[in-house]
Design an enzyme around this catalytic site. Sequence first.
Site, PDB file in Angstrom:
ATOM      1  N   GLU A  31       0.840  -1.204   0.000  1.00 27.34           N
ATOM      2  CA  GLU A  31       0.000   0.000   0.000  1.00 27.34           C
ATOM      3  C   GLU A  31       0.871   1.250   0.000  1.00 27.34           C
ATOM      4  O   GLU A  31       1.892   1.291   0.717  1.00 27.34           O
ATOM      5  CB  GLU A  31      -0.902  -0.043   1.235  1.00 27.34           C
ATOM      6  CG  GLU A  31      -2.298   0.482   1.011  1.00 27.34           C
ATOM      7  CD  GLU A  31      -3.103  -0.322   0.001  1.00 27.34           C
ATOM      8  OE1 GLU A  31      -3.039  -0.007  -1.205  1.00 27.34           O
ATOM      9  OE2 GLU A  31      -3.810  -1.258   0.418  1.00 27.34           O
ATOM     10  N   ALA A 124     -15.379   3.779  -0.918  1.00 28.35           N
ATOM     11  CA  ALA A 124     -15.013   2.679  -0.019  1.00 28.35           C
ATOM     12  C   ALA A 124     -13.578   2.203  -0.254  1.00 28.35           C
ATOM     13  O   ALA A 124     -13.130   1.231   0.337  1.00 28.35           O
ATOM     14  CB  ALA A 124     -15.986   1.527  -0.190  1.00 28.35           C
ATOM     15  N   SER A 128     -13.740   2.802  -7.454  1.00 26.87           N
ATOM     16  CA  SER A 128     -14.866   2.971  -8.374  1.00 26.87           C
ATOM     17  C   SER A 128     -14.534   4.019  -9.433  1.00 26.87           C
ATOM     18  O   SER A 128     -14.938   3.887 -10.588  1.00 26.87           O
ATOM     19  CB  SER A 128     -16.132   3.358  -7.612  1.00 26.87           C
ATOM     20  OG  SER A 128     -15.900   4.494  -6.821  1.00 26.87           O
ATOM     21  N   GLU A 161      -6.975  11.038 -13.884  1.00 25.36           N
ATOM     22  CA  GLU A 161      -7.238  11.203 -12.443  1.00 25.36           C
ATOM     23  C   GLU A 161      -6.401  12.371 -11.893  1.00 25.36           C
ATOM     24  O   GLU A 161      -6.877  13.174 -11.107  1.00 25.36           O
ATOM     25  CB  GLU A 161      -6.895   9.889 -11.729  1.00 25.36           C
ATOM     26  CG  GLU A 161      -7.210   9.859 -10.263  1.00 25.36           C
ATOM     27  CD  GLU A 161      -8.641   9.440  -9.915  1.00 25.36           C
ATOM     28  OE1 GLU A 161      -9.351   8.900 -10.779  1.00 25.36           O
ATOM     29  OE2 GLU A 161      -9.031   9.673  -8.761  1.00 25.36           O
ATOM     30  N   ASP A 173      -4.618   1.199  -9.324  1.00 21.98           N
ATOM     31  CA  ASP A 173      -6.064   0.986  -9.470  1.00 21.98           C
ATOM     32  C   ASP A 173      -6.444   0.727 -10.924  1.00 21.98           C
ATOM     33  O   ASP A 173      -7.202  -0.192 -11.237  1.00 21.98           O
ATOM     34  CB  ASP A 173      -6.833   2.212  -8.953  1.00 21.98           C
ATOM     35  CG  ASP A 173      -6.468   2.550  -7.520  1.00 21.98           C
ATOM     36  OD1 ASP A 173      -5.822   1.718  -6.856  1.00 21.98           O
ATOM     37  OD2 ASP A 173      -6.822   3.649  -7.060  1.00 21.98           O
ATOM     38  N   TYR A 223      -3.161  12.503   0.712  1.00 19.17           N
ATOM     39  CA  TYR A 223      -2.543  11.597  -0.262  1.00 19.17           C
ATOM     40  C   TYR A 223      -1.439  12.329  -1.022  1.00 19.17           C
ATOM     41  O   TYR A 223      -0.299  11.857  -1.110  1.00 19.17           O
ATOM     42  CB  TYR A 223      -3.604  11.082  -1.242  1.00 19.17           C
ATOM     43  CG  TYR A 223      -3.081  10.030  -2.191  1.00 19.17           C
ATOM     44  CD1 TYR A 223      -3.203   8.689  -1.900  1.00 19.17           C
ATOM     45  CD2 TYR A 223      -2.441  10.392  -3.381  1.00 19.17           C
ATOM     46  CE1 TYR A 223      -2.712   7.717  -2.763  1.00 19.17           C
ATOM     47  CE2 TYR A 223      -1.945   9.436  -4.246  1.00 19.17           C
ATOM     48  CZ  TYR A 223      -2.095   8.101  -3.930  1.00 19.17           C
ATOM     49  OH  TYR A 223      -1.598   7.151  -4.785  1.00 19.17           O
TER      50      TYR A 223
END
Length: 390
Positions: A31, A124, A128, A161, A173, A223
């Site tokens: 991660e 979540a 998505s 993004e 992702d 982030y």
Amino acid sequence: MQDIRVSFQQCFNRDATLVVQSPGRINLIGEHTDYNHGFVLPAAIDKCVEVAVAKRTDGTIHMHALDLNELVILKAIALQPHPTTWVNYIIGVVVQAQKYLASASHELNNGFDICLQGNIPIGAGLSSSAAVECAVLFALNEMYALRLTKMQMALMTQQSEHEFAGVKCGIMDMYASLHGKKDQVMLLDCANLESSYYPLVLQGYQIVLFDTQIKHELASTEYNTRRLECEKGIQLIQQKYPAVKTFRDVSATQVAECLQNNASLEGTKVYERCKYVVDEIQRVQLAVKDLLAGDIAAFGQKMFATHQGLSELYDVSCPELDILVNAVTGNPHVVGARMMGGGFGGCTINIIKETEVDHIINTVSTLYNQKTKRQLKVYPVQIEQGTHIK
Ligand code: GLA
């Protein structure tokens, strides 16, 4: 989900040319390592986004989000970030395709109709947004025969993004959504974007996600800050060790030597961030060996260690995520658990003995509700194929 071809017909009074599905993802371990040139171990899941598309000729894009029952119409050229979040996931990708084509007269500029729906829980940490971006670009690639490879699509959706969602995310992702294979995890080396697939054999265990139902506002700013902290750390290490290019060339000893007690870093957490990163890069490589050896217990222990690092050193957890991981720590039927994804809310990923899943869900839900007054959501997940035409 509804039959998207029927919905498309109802929205636009004609048939869709094409329907594309793109999945969300889990990440077993690794991660905040993707933008630090480390390894990740994600897989695509059985929750997805669907888009249906057809070309237009009048230079406009008509976008219908079925789940929200919202329609937005924009001119196809000179697109700018839009106040409506979901719209950016579509137009951000269109802009990338336009840049790639670099042709004012390409058919893409004539516009298209698109319907969108999905069953990936939003916010979540199951990506998505990446799933929407990948579904849209995959559909445009097919419809306009752009001949993009999946790797090009992963890089372009990542750029989308960055530019339209404002999150300087890594490649994980998008890569996972596009490249997923049924029942397999992928080990992606984010330094050279090479990947290998491994069957995920869990021998009587099941992957279950516990959703905190929280998305803290800080998520995207923190982030981007983590990314800068790591860049700062690597620059300082390079001053002492010029041969170092990325965190892959750095040992924990070097991190301590260059960053711990460094006066120029006083008041910052650069040492802690970089310590976590080098530990995690190491941990993923060892965890893959555990997986290949069928040692799920050893693998799971590393997930707990990752959580501790994310919570204490990288500081991207939150009380709700910590409650969920603590709730299963020491339980003999839970081999591993940790927060998953960017952090500050979202889900934990748990590997739980199949026969005990229901019981553990009940206990954790009750405890979570007592401590937070919130309702836990639970998603058992299966590993599925990546983006494809339906
Ligand atoms: C988010 C980002 C990914 C990755 C994870 C943390 O999901 O989009 O690129 O950095 O956080 O591992």
